[in-house]
Structure formats: C-alpha cells, structure tokens
Design an enzyme around this catalytic site. Structure first.
Site, PDB file in Angstrom:
ATOM      1  N   HIS A  68       0.804  -1.229   0.000  1.00  0.00           N
ATOM      2  CA  HIS A  68       0.000   0.000   0.000  1.00  0.00           C
ATOM      3  C   HIS A  68       0.836   1.278   0.000  1.00  0.00           C
ATOM      4  O   HIS A  68       0.286   2.367  -0.181  1.00  0.00           O
ATOM      5  CB  HIS A  68      -0.941   0.002   1.212  1.00  0.00           C
ATOM      6  CG  HIS A  68      -0.230   0.276   2.494  1.00  0.00           C
ATOM      7  ND1 HIS A  68       0.616  -0.640   3.082  1.00  0.00           N
ATOM      8  CD2 HIS A  68      -0.218   1.373   3.286  1.00  0.00           C
ATOM      9  CE1 HIS A  68       1.117  -0.113   4.188  1.00  0.00           C
ATOM     10  NE2 HIS A  68       0.625   1.104   4.331  1.00  0.00           N
ATOM     11  N   HIS A  83       1.579   6.950  -0.138  1.00  0.00           N
ATOM     12  CA  HIS A  83       0.737   6.061   0.672  1.00  0.00           C
ATOM     13  C   HIS A  83      -0.620   5.934  -0.016  1.00  0.00           C
ATOM     14  O   HIS A  83      -1.462   6.816   0.098  1.00  0.00           O
ATOM     15  CB  HIS A  83       0.592   6.645   2.075  1.00  0.00           C
ATOM     16  CG  HIS A  83       0.015   5.691   3.062  1.00  0.00           C
ATOM     17  ND1 HIS A  83      -1.325   5.372   3.098  1.00  0.00           N
ATOM     18  CD2 HIS A  83       0.618   4.983   4.035  1.00  0.00           C
ATOM     19  CE1 HIS A  83      -1.533   4.512   4.074  1.00  0.00           C
ATOM     20  NE2 HIS A  83      -0.373   4.256   4.661  1.00  0.00           N
TER      21      HIS A  83
END
Length: 164
Positions: A68, A83
C-alpha cells in the site's frame, strides 16, 4: 566576479503527479497522522485512476510488504512516501499490483504500481493518497499544487529545495 562561477546552485527538485486525479492539501487528508504532518509535510491526490508512476528521478527505497505504500529517494536525496489510500495496510496487498522492488532505479513517468481504486472503495477504504516528504529536516517544500486536476507525469505538484 569569480564567486558566482564557483557558487553551488541550490536547484529545486520538481515532483510530478504520480496519479491522474485532483491535488489537495495535506491538511485535507482525513487521517490525523497525515493531516497533522506527523510523518512529514506534503500534499495528497485523490486519484481518478490507479496507474501510479514515478514522480521523480532516483531510486526505490522500500515497498511495504502490504503493497500500500512506496518510499522513493530522488537523486538529490529527498525521500518521498506515496501512501495509496487510508488504512489500506489492512488489505494486506489486496487491490495493489507493484511492479518495482527496493533498490530499483527509476525515472519520472516510470510505472510503479497499479492501484485498484474501485476495489479499494468497495472494500470501504478511502483512496486519497498522501505524498509526504519524509526528510523535512534536510529539505523544504517551496511550492505545492492544490485543488487542481493532475495529469500523471505532466503536472508539477511540488517543488522541494535542499536546506542550506
């Protein structure tokens, strides 16, 4: 006269959009860790598609095992965290297809990952993507884009300069 010939120029580092989408301020990210700049200053993009490209020339520092998040380092030394989404660590990699590994050399516009934003939304997560300068002790953000559409690899979203 000769001083200017030997003076080291402090050029800015341009960070281009890693996604097509909309640029927003870091304070608008609905997660306290990012909005209060606990990890560092930056901005965010609400992606309109999931093709993540490199915003800098440099190298991949780290790809989180849960896929992620990616950390990059520019050739000048600025470290950038991308992110993808909020709380997406909980997905344990579902919805992310990473095409790079730590140590890879990258150029602006190189494909880094595919982020299935529709799947992530269906699973109840936000896709807003913080882009954070991790080593703010060494670098300053000079300018940043906000509330504008972004085109990946084309639009400059931030300019960073090494502190003197």
């Amino acid at each position: 006269m000769f001083k200017s010939l030997f003076k080291k120029e402090n050029k800015s580092i341009t960070i281009t959009a890693p996604f097509n989408g909309k640029a927003v301020s870091i304070e608008e990210v609905p997660d306290q860790v990012f909005s209060e700049k606990m990890m560092g200053d930056g901005m965010a993009i609400i992606p309109s598609d999931g093709s993540l490209v490199s915003p800098i020339d440099g190298e991949v520092v780290d790809v989180f095992p849960t896929k992620h998040a990616i950390t990059l380092r520019s050739k000048e030394g600025a470290e950038i965290l991308i992110h993808m989404g909020l709380e997406t660590v909980n997905l344990k990699g579902e919805g992310f297809d990473i095409g790079i590994t730590g140590g890879d050399k990258i150029r602006k516009g190189d494909s880094l990952a595919k982020f299935d934003i529709e799947k992530v939304k269906e699973l109840g997560y936000q896709v807003i993507t913080p882009i954070v300068l991790l080593n703010g002790d060494d670098f300053d953000i000079q300018q940043r884009m906000s509330n504008e559409k972004t085109v990946n690899h084309k639009d400059v979203i931030m300019e960073i300069r090494k502190k003197a």
